[in-house]
Design a protein around this motif. Structure first.
Motif, PDB file in Angstrom:
ATOM      1  N   ARG A 143      30.646  15.916  60.241  1.00 18.61           N
ATOM      2  CA  ARG A 143      31.076  15.888  58.843  1.00 18.61           C
ATOM      3  C   ARG A 143      30.037  16.562  57.948  1.00 18.61           C
ATOM      4  O   ARG A 143      30.390  17.271  56.993  1.00 18.61           O
ATOM      5  CB  ARG A 143      31.311  14.452  58.390  1.00 18.61           C
ATOM      6  N   THR A 144      28.776  16.340  58.246  1.00 17.96           N
ATOM      7  CA  THR A 144      27.719  16.971  57.442  1.00 17.96           C
ATOM      8  C   THR A 144      27.808  18.490  57.522  1.00 17.96           C
ATOM      9  O   THR A 144      27.735  19.189  56.505  1.00 17.96           O
ATOM     10  CB  THR A 144      26.338  16.498  57.929  1.00 17.96           C
ATOM     11  N   LEU A 145      27.978  19.013  58.735  1.00 20.42           N
ATOM     12  CA  LEU A 145      28.063  20.462  58.896  1.00 20.42           C
ATOM     13  C   LEU A 145      29.303  21.028  58.219  1.00 20.42           C
ATOM     14  O   LEU A 145      29.257  22.073  57.562  1.00 20.42           O
ATOM     15  CB  LEU A 145      28.076  20.815  60.385  1.00 20.42           C
ATOM     16  N   VAL A 146      30.426  20.312  58.370  1.00 19.91           N
ATOM     17  CA  VAL A 146      31.691  20.804  57.842  1.00 19.91           C
ATOM     18  C   VAL A 146      31.712  20.814  56.320  1.00 19.91           C
ATOM     19  O   VAL A 146      32.339  21.679  55.705  1.00 19.91           O
ATOM     20  CB  VAL A 146      32.851  19.951  58.414  1.00 19.91           C
ATOM     21  N   PHE A 147      31.007  19.885  55.679  1.00 18.57           N
ATOM     22  CA  PHE A 147      31.040  19.786  54.224  1.00 18.57           C
ATOM     23  C   PHE A 147      29.824  20.408  53.547  1.00 18.57           C
ATOM     24  O   PHE A 147      29.971  21.144  52.558  1.00 18.57           O
ATOM     25  CB  PHE A 147      31.166  18.312  53.803  1.00 18.57           C
ATOM     26  N   ILE A 148      28.642  20.134  54.039  1.00 20.81           N
ATOM     27  CA  ILE A 148      27.431  20.563  53.323  1.00 20.81           C
ATOM     28  C   ILE A 148      27.247  22.067  53.367  1.00 20.81           C
ATOM     29  O   ILE A 148      26.867  22.693  52.361  1.00 20.81           O
ATOM     30  CB  ILE A 148      26.194  19.840  53.894  1.00 20.81           C
ATOM     31  N   VAL A 149      27.509  22.695  54.514  1.00 19.04           N
ATOM     32  CA  VAL A 149      27.340  24.152  54.605  1.00 19.04           C
ATOM     33  C   VAL A 149      28.241  24.883  53.612  1.00 19.04           C
ATOM     34  O   VAL A 149      27.776  25.759  52.863  1.00 19.04           O
ATOM     35  CB  VAL A 149      27.580  24.631  56.051  1.00 19.04           C
ATOM     36  N   PRO A 150      29.557  24.576  53.525  1.00 18.85           N
ATOM     37  CA  PRO A 150      30.383  25.226  52.496  1.00 18.85           C
ATOM     38  C   PRO A 150      29.930  24.917  51.075  1.00 18.85           C
ATOM     39  O   PRO A 150      29.988  25.799  50.203  1.00 18.85           O
ATOM     40  CB  PRO A 150      31.787  24.660  52.762  1.00 18.85           C
ATOM     41  N   VAL A 151      29.480  23.684  50.818  1.00 19.63           N
ATOM     42  CA  VAL A 151      29.028  23.324  49.467  1.00 19.63           C
ATOM     43  C   VAL A 151      27.851  24.196  49.051  1.00 19.63           C
ATOM     44  O   VAL A 151      27.827  24.774  47.949  1.00 19.63           O
ATOM     45  CB  VAL A 151      28.650  21.830  49.406  1.00 19.63           C
ATOM     46  N   ILE A 152      26.848  24.301  49.930  1.00 21.09           N
ATOM     47  CA  ILE A 152      25.647  25.091  49.592  1.00 21.09           C
ATOM     48  C   ILE A 152      26.009  26.561  49.385  1.00 21.09           C
ATOM     49  O   ILE A 152      25.578  27.204  48.415  1.00 21.09           O
ATOM     50  CB  ILE A 152      24.589  24.937  50.698  1.00 21.09           C
ATOM     51  N   TRP A 160      35.221  28.760  39.355  1.00 22.34           N
ATOM     52  CA  TRP A 160      36.074  28.229  40.412  1.00 22.34           C
ATOM     53  C   TRP A 160      35.254  27.829  41.629  1.00 22.34           C
ATOM     54  O   TRP A 160      35.492  26.765  42.228  1.00 22.34           O
ATOM     55  CB  TRP A 160      37.108  29.280  40.818  1.00 22.34           C
ATOM     56  N   LEU A 161      34.276  28.642  42.005  1.00 18.11           N
ATOM     57  CA  LEU A 161      33.429  28.312  43.153  1.00 18.11           C
ATOM     58  C   LEU A 161      32.604  27.057  42.891  1.00 18.11           C
ATOM     59  O   LEU A 161      32.447  26.207  43.789  1.00 18.11           O
ATOM     60  CB  LEU A 161      32.505  29.485  43.483  1.00 18.11           C
ATOM     61  N   ARG A 162      32.079  26.909  41.676  1.00 23.26           N
ATOM     62  CA  ARG A 162      31.306  25.697  41.345  1.00 23.26           C
ATOM     63  C   ARG A 162      32.187  24.457  41.417  1.00 23.26           C
ATOM     64  O   ARG A 162      31.792  23.434  41.971  1.00 23.26           O
ATOM     65  CB  ARG A 162      30.683  25.835  39.955  1.00 23.26           C
ATOM     66  N   VAL A 200      31.576  21.424  44.105  1.00 22.50           N
ATOM     67  CA  VAL A 200      31.314  20.054  43.654  1.00 22.50           C
ATOM     68  C   VAL A 200      32.397  19.106  44.167  1.00 22.50           C
ATOM     69  O   VAL A 200      32.115  17.966  44.570  1.00 22.50           O
ATOM     70  CB  VAL A 200      31.219  20.009  42.115  1.00 22.50           C
ATOM     71  N   SER A 201      33.648  19.552  44.174  1.00 26.24           N
ATOM     72  CA  SER A 201      34.747  18.722  44.693  1.00 26.24           C
ATOM     73  C   SER A 201      34.540  18.418  46.170  1.00 26.24           C
ATOM     74  O   SER A 201      34.755  17.280  46.625  1.00 26.24           O
ATOM     75  CB  SER A 201      36.079  19.437  44.490  1.00 26.24           C
ATOM     76  N   LEU A 202      34.116  19.406  46.933  1.00 29.61           N
ATOM     77  CA  LEU A 202      33.873  19.199  48.356  1.00 29.61           C
ATOM     78  C   LEU A 202      32.699  18.240  48.565  1.00 29.61           C
ATOM     79  O   LEU A 202      32.723  17.393  49.477  1.00 29.61           O
ATOM     80  CB  LEU A 202      33.600  20.541  49.028  1.00 29.61           C
ATOM     81  N   LEU A 203      31.669  18.361  47.729  1.00 25.91           N
ATOM     82  CA  LEU A 203      30.534  17.437  47.808  1.00 25.91           C
ATOM     83  C   LEU A 203      30.966  16.007  47.497  1.00 25.91           C
ATOM     84  O   LEU A 203      30.539  15.048  48.161  1.00 25.91           O
ATOM     85  CB  LEU A 203      29.435  17.886  46.844  1.00 25.91           C
TER      86      LEU A 203
END
Length: 441
Positions: free
Chosen positions: A377-386, A405-407, A411-414
């Motif tokens: 879950r960390t890899l799937v979410f944090i990498v796209p967020v950063i 839109w990217l911000r 933030v929504s994914l985070l």
């Protein structure tokens, strides 16, 4: 006093009452439908009806040639009259289609000569079709003639190798001709559509009815390679070039997905190789200073996206899409290539949706069990967020809307990641009695 000349009334009435054979046959559209009916009738006559008539194969072959010549002669005579030119195009196309049918059936049904001779005669006929059409300015004749040529393998007794070879042969000869006659390049799209339909029918029959051996990957690869090479060599001043490039790309990609859907390794290899080729085309197009380089760069982005989807698992794909989108953002920000912003948005949209539905070890990453260390879950979410937030920072100086839109997406994914972590932590610490079990939902 001289009397002024008056135009006779009967001349005008004669023109209005002149018989129009095209109207009598319900117009140009019905003419073409009739042409297809004639083509199919010729095939049935050669293949089925002739079995009940005591004539030799040579006589059957001669009958087809005579019938095609009759259509050609009638069409040539009618073409000299302005009010019958549309009907003459139909007859000319039907004549060439009859030639195609007869020559191909002469090899597969009548067994008069080998497949090599049939291909040679087919090539000569195709070039003759284009030459006559170019001279008489009758594009409808090409369309009808090609349809007759493509219908032939479906009715003739030929193996799939001969059929695929014949279709590739028709496509390549058409490409060669349209290199010199660019106003006919829309015919190439028709060639792909007809080839895809016929190969798909054979593929489905082979897979679900005859249960035969798997189809060779050589034929669609040769077809794709031929059109890529054609894009490299052709004149790119025609206004339809961009539209036709997109049409050809979509059709070839759809066809490849249909045939290779059970062989992801070969499919991913195809996409990455063609991505490299399209990248070279984009470079040559930039050097030649024509606008098609943008189209080729989009093809590169699409092929890389498809390569990642078929080559990697869910977690690896999301990370790969994120890093590719970040690399494109750096490239766009450095050289101000605003036209690539939709590609960035598309890549990050894929990562957002993919993060919510990604699987790892048999469960959704979003609902995976809590782990204090780095987990899927960390890899799937944090990498796209950063990567989303960093890309937004790169492009905000010249494109505020896309950056916002990217911000927002990052933030929504985070936020969703934090919800998933909290839920998994309390589920693992206190059980399911006191907290909502999202896995069960």
């Amino acid at each position: 006093v001289e009397t002024p000349k008056v135009k006779p009334v009967y001349v005008e009435q004669t023109k209005k009452e002149e018989f129009d054979i095209q109207k009598a046959l319900l117009g140009n559209v019905f003419n073409k439908i009739g042409a297809l009916a004639i083509i199919i009738a010729v095939i049935i006559l050669i293949k089925l009806v002739s079995q009940f008539i005591v004539i030799t194969p040579v006589m059957k072959f001669a009958f087809g040639i005579i019938l095609g010549t009759g259509f050609m002669f009638a069409g040539s005579v009618m073409h000299k009259k302005d009010h019958m030119k549309n009907f003459s195009e139909v007859l000319l196309g039907t004549g060439f289609a009859t030639y195609f049918i007869t020559t191909f059936c002469g090899s597969t049904v009548l067994d008069l000569y080998g497949s090599v001779a049939a291909l040679i005669m087919g090539g000569v006929l195709l070039l003759l079709t284009y030459s006559v059409s170019n001279k008489l300015k009758t594009p409808s004749m090409i369309v009808i003639g090609l349809i007759g040529g493509y219908l032939t393998p479906l009715f003739a007794e030929a193996n799939k190798g001969e059929v695929f070879g014949f279709l590739i042969f028709l496509n390549i000869l058409s490409l060669i001709f349209t290199l010199r006659n660019k106003h006919y390049n829309v015919i190439n799209t028709l060639n792909i559509v007809l080839s895809m339909l016929i190969m798909s029918v054979i593929y489905l029959y082979n897979a679900f009815i005859s249960k035969g051996s798997e189809l060779s990957y050589v034929y669609p690869l040769v077809l794709w390679g031929s059109y890529v090479l054609y894009d490299l060599l052709r004149d790119k001043t025609n206004v339809l070039d961009n539209v036709l490039s997109w049409a050809n790309y979509v059709l070839l990609t759809t066809f490849s997905l249909l045939l290779f859907h059970n062989a992801h390794d070969k499919l991913s290899l195809l996409f990455i190789v063609t991505a490299v080729i399209y990248l070279l085309l984009a470079g040559s197009s930039r050097f030649a200073k024509n606008s098609l380089y943008k189209t080729y760069e989009y093809f590169v982005m699409l092929n890389v996206w498809l390569y990642i989807m078929f080559m990697f698992n869910d977690v690896q794909s999301i990370m790969a899409w994120s890093f590719v989108a970040l690399a494109v953002s750096v490239f766009v920000a450095t050289f101000r290539l605003n036209y690539l912003l939709p590609a960035i948005v598309a890549y990050f949209s894929t990562t957002f949706i993919g993060a919510l539905i990604a699987h790892s070890a048999g469960e959704y990453c979003f609902l995976a069990k809590y782990s204090p260390m780095i987990n899927p879950r960390t890899l799937v979410f944090i990498v796209p967020v950063i990567t989303m937030l960093f890309s937004a920072k790169l492009i905000r100086t010249f494109e505020t809307k896309s950056a916002n839109w990217l911000r927002f997406t990052g933030v929504s994914l985070l936020y969703l990641f934090v919800i998933g972590e909290i839920n998994s932590y309390f589920l693992s610490a206190h059980g399911n009695a006191d907290y909502i079990n999202f896995n069960r939902l």
